[in-house]
Enzyme design. Structure first.
Site, PDB file in Angstrom:
ATOM      1  N   GLU A  60       0.835  -1.216   0.000  1.00  0.00           N
ATOM      2  CA  GLU A  60       0.000   0.000   0.000  1.00  0.00           C
ATOM      3  C   GLU A  60       0.862   1.255   0.000  1.00  0.00           C
ATOM      4  O   GLU A  60       0.562   2.231  -0.693  1.00  0.00           O
ATOM      5  CB  GLU A  60      -0.948   0.015   1.208  1.00  0.00           C
ATOM      6  CG  GLU A  60      -1.963  -1.120   1.237  1.00  0.00           C
ATOM      7  CD  GLU A  60      -2.834  -1.176  -0.014  1.00  0.00           C
ATOM      8  OE1 GLU A  60      -3.129  -0.126  -0.610  1.00  0.00           O
ATOM      9  OE2 GLU A  60      -3.215  -2.295  -0.426  1.00  0.00           O
ATOM     10  N   ASP A  89       3.954  -4.078  -5.773  1.00  0.00           N
ATOM     11  CA  ASP A  89       4.553  -5.349  -5.339  1.00  0.00           C
ATOM     12  C   ASP A  89       6.081  -5.240  -5.330  1.00  0.00           C
ATOM     13  O   ASP A  89       6.743  -5.690  -4.388  1.00  0.00           O
ATOM     14  CB  ASP A  89       4.147  -6.490  -6.284  1.00  0.00           C
ATOM     15  CG  ASP A  89       2.728  -6.997  -6.033  1.00  0.00           C
ATOM     16  OD1 ASP A  89       2.156  -6.625  -4.978  1.00  0.00           O
ATOM     17  OD2 ASP A  89       2.193  -7.739  -6.870  1.00  0.00           O
TER      18      ASP A  89
HETATM   19 ZN   LIG Z   1      -2.473  -2.672  -4.756  1.00  0.00          ZN
END
Ligand SMILES: [Zn+2]
Length: 413
Positions: free
Chosen positions: A277, A358
């Site tokens: 996030e 990621d």
């Molecule tokens: Zn995401």
């Protein structure tokens, strides 16, 4: 004359979109295999995999039912001039353009909600219930409805009134003023979503002190991210499915973790999810999406400025003369292929952003706990592990689990 060809165009758009959607859904459903990709072998055991397939099948079939129903309803309303008839009926209560537009929208919203209520009830209390996802009581369902109505009337009322007011006040040049007003509104909602809107439906509490909080604080200090607002939301009030999200801008930024996520994941996994996030924020995805949304609104309003005063758009819906809100509705139907196209572009961008977030989590924390968290999330949500690539291209805001794992395992030395 022009109105009847417009109607033909609109009906064609609706029919083509329905058929294409149907085909893509069907292909995706039939694409499921009994073979799980090797990298995902530990996501499901045989029994749970069968359960996930049954869940996907049931959802797809239910989707066919609801979309067919609303497709037929839309066709009938358009062919028989139902929207125009409703509008004509409502003119006896008010002829003021803004009041009439609000009345028309509200009545349509309520009728639609009542007609689709059985589907909503079945989806939640039969399908989700059967697979153990539903945690909602009838009381929560009813309260959500009431609150949802209130919110829709307030926010929808503001947007509709502001738009119609600028159109009436400024004529064809309205779009610039409307764009500014709506942009301010979008920014406001974005900044205050978690502060003002979420608490209407959920309880938000700051994450309590403890190991998890200190692990998260340490991570945030390491990546130089000031996180004053870390909340836990009682998602378990409605569903067993888990999630986490980022909202707001600048000092208003907030990270929200679902209680269902915290319950099922280790500390490392939770920090990894948070790192993902934070990656969205650091890579400026939030602001990027916001700017694109505002640009798209501008384009749409600019195009609408060519149609806002064209009486043919109202008569297409069966009205006797020109009404701005009916012109807007017809324009919306004509605009839907463009909006579908833009939607596909946004999904593409979103998937790229997910890879970047990621990568950020991998580089600033670690890939392994994020991979195991994503596997757990997929298993808990009975996700489809092998969606059809075309379906992913059109509808997925996130890459598939396999794609995300392969991306994170890339260059791992
Ligand atoms: Zn995401």
């Amino acid at each position: 004359m022009f109105a009847s060809s417009l109607l033909v165009i609109i009906l064609s758009i609706i029919i083509v979109e329905f058929i294409l959607d149907f085909i893509v859904e069907f292909i995706n459903w039939k694409h499921q295999t009994d073979v799980i990709p090797a990298k995902l072998a530990d996501v499901y055991d045989a029994e749970k995999y069968a359960k996930s397939q049954a869940y996907q099948a049931e959802q797809t079939k239910f989707g066919f039912l609801t979309s067919s129903f609303s497709f037929i309803l839309s066709l009938l309303m358009l062919v028989f001039g139902g929207f125009g008839a409703l509008n004509n009926y409502l003119t006896q209560f008010s002829n003021h353009p803004i009041v009439l537009a609000l009345l028309f929208s509200a009545v349509l919203f309520i009728i639609n909600d009542i007609i689709t209520l059985p589907f909503a009830l079945y989806g939640t209390f039969v399908i989700e219930e059967k697979y153990g996802f539903n945690k909602m009581t009838i009381k929560t369902f009813v309260l959500d409805k009431i609150k949802g109505y209130g919110l829709t009337f307030v926010l929808g009322g503001i947007i509709i009134s502001a738009l119609l007011y600028t159109v009436m006040w400024l004529g064809p040049q309205f779009w610039i003023a409307a764009w500014v007003l709506i942009s301010v509104f979008i920014l406001f909602i974005n900044m205050f979503y978690t502060t003002l809107i979420v608490p209407i439906f959920n309880k938000l509490e700051p994450l309590e002190d403890g190991n998890l909080k200190s692990a998260i604080t340490n991570y945030c200090q390491k990546v130089n991210f000031s996180l004053d607002n870390l909340f836990v939301i009682d998602g378990s009030k409605r569903s067993a499915k888990a999630n986490a999200y980022f909202s707001g801008l600048g000092p208003k930024k907030k990270v929200v973790l679902y209680d269902t996520l915290i319950k099922d994941h280790t500390e490392d996994e939770l920090v990894a999810v948070l790192a993902h996030e934070v990656g969205h924020y650091k890579r400026k995805h939030i602001i990027q999406t916001l700017i694109i949304g505002i640009l798209q609104t501008g384009i749409m309003l600019f195009l609408f400025s060519f149609f806002a005063f064209n009486a043919d758009l109202s008569t297409t819906l069966g009205a006797d003369k020109s009404y701005i809100h009916l012109n807007l509705m017809t324009f919306g139907l004509l605009y839907s292929p463009i909006s579908t196209f833009l939607g596909i572009f946004m999904m593409l961008l979103s998937r790229k952003n997910e890879y970047e977030a990621d990568d950020f989590a991998k580089n600033t924390f670690a890939a392994a706990p994020l991979i195991s968290a994503l596997k757990k999330l997929s298993a808990n949500n009975l996700s489809n592990l092998t969606p059809h690539p075309l379906y992913v291209f059109l509808h997925y805001s996130h890459p598939t689990l396999l794609q995300r794992i392969e991306n994170m395992e890339k260059n791992n030395s």
